[in-house]
Design an enzyme around this catalytic site. Sequence first.
Site, PDB file in Angstrom:
ATOM      1  NE  ARG A  17       4.416  15.920   4.629  1.00 15.75           N
ATOM      2  CZ  ARG A  17       5.721  15.958   4.720  1.00 15.75           C
ATOM      3  NH1 ARG A  17       6.423  16.905   4.113  1.00 15.75           N
ATOM      4  NH2 ARG A  17       6.382  15.059   5.429  1.00 15.75           N
TER       5      ARG A  17
ATOM      6  CD  GLU B 163      -2.595  -1.530   2.444  1.00 13.88           C
ATOM      7  OE1 GLU B 163      -2.232  -0.900   3.456  1.00 13.88           O
ATOM      8  OE2 GLU B 163      -3.433  -2.441   2.471  1.00 13.88           O
TER       9      GLU B 163
ATOM     10  CB  CYS C  73      -3.564  35.723  11.216  1.00 10.15           C
ATOM     11  SG  CYS C  73      -3.277  36.867  12.569  1.00 10.15           S
TER      12      CYS C  73
END
Length: 421
Positions: A312, A273, A344
């Site tokens: 990320r 996978e 912000c």
Amino acid sequence: MSAFAYRNGVMHAESVPLSTIAAEVGTPFYCYSTAALEAHYSAYAGAFAGQDADVCYAVKANSNLAVIRAFARLGAGADVVSGGEMRRALAGGIPAGKIIFSGVGKTREEMRAALEAGIHQINVESIPEVEALSEVAVSLGVTAPIAFRVNPDVDAKTHAKIATGKKENKFGVDYDHAREVYAQAAKLPGIKPVAIAVHIGSQLTDLAPFRAAYERVAALLHVLREDGHDITRLDLGGGLGIVYKHEAPPDIADYAAMVKSITGNLGCRISLEPGRSLVGNAGILVSRVIYLKQGLHRRFVIIDAAMNDLIRPTLYEAYHGIVPVTEPARGAATEPYDVVGPVCESGDTFALQRALPAMAPDELVAILSAGAYGAVMSSTYNTRPLIPEVLVNGDQFSVIRPRVSVEELLALDRVPDWLKD
């Protein structure tokens, strides 16, 4: 050769200048390479060609229908972790018989949809879950082929937030309880244990944790067969890392050889996978410099992409290469910049003190290795619309997800009558 490279002073995606795409669709945008997607899948298919194995793309890495379709045309299966991902896999052309449904919290509605679709296998992670699946299967008059995801308590030596195979992680059943849960499941109506599943984490750059986990699974297989279970499949999960900076992930051929050495004589069909290793370096995020800001201690490059577009670096402290789209002169001097977005939040940062050639307002930059866990994890924080995704094929490109407008975002909200004038 990378699908993203400089030609005549401008970075191209295959044969298309990124500046051409930016002029048509605006910035920021994600860009994926068909050639890279196909090459990465073919590397897996080729490495496992001599084994009884299925390559099932982990849809969570990048769930765009065009990306799924590119893999479906090559014969891929899919690993999904939600009812929505299952529908995407089916819509992308992956047959139900090639879909594995994983995930720690499947609802009865998702189970019903999976069984009605006739998917290949459901990976369960607890006794309460398999009991719920039994109820659903009986109500439909079908038998659910299952694997228990087994937690082998193996340290994957990866980031804590993407490690899944240690005993303190929420995933799977404890290895020492596996024999017991298989025995319980086998007694339930509508349930047939056919496989063992394992997945110890993501972005692994060493074969040793894989080997340790797979050897434990092979040992468990013998025990379960001795107990009378007809286990004919092994789901080995994914997790091979990619190069973001200086990593040296294993060669897929070496990984395949290791898998064969452990499982080759077990008489099982193998499911793999991969996700990140198929799409991570097949995609980039293209952004434009809005401002240069000189502080007392730092020089900031403020770009129009933000943490809501690529989370990320904020979530995982992840490194992504950042390069100008216009090729710098050979030997050009570099300066340290903090590359930040307009959201912000102080966490809206892509790089700290990154050595880059002199930046200028309106310049295009490419954030590399952004094909996995980029667009799929994006949000509309600060009411920033979702950005386009573009797929390149040779000298062609197509928008495979258009930019969402602010008007479309506002139209999703509903104001109750008592707040209306």
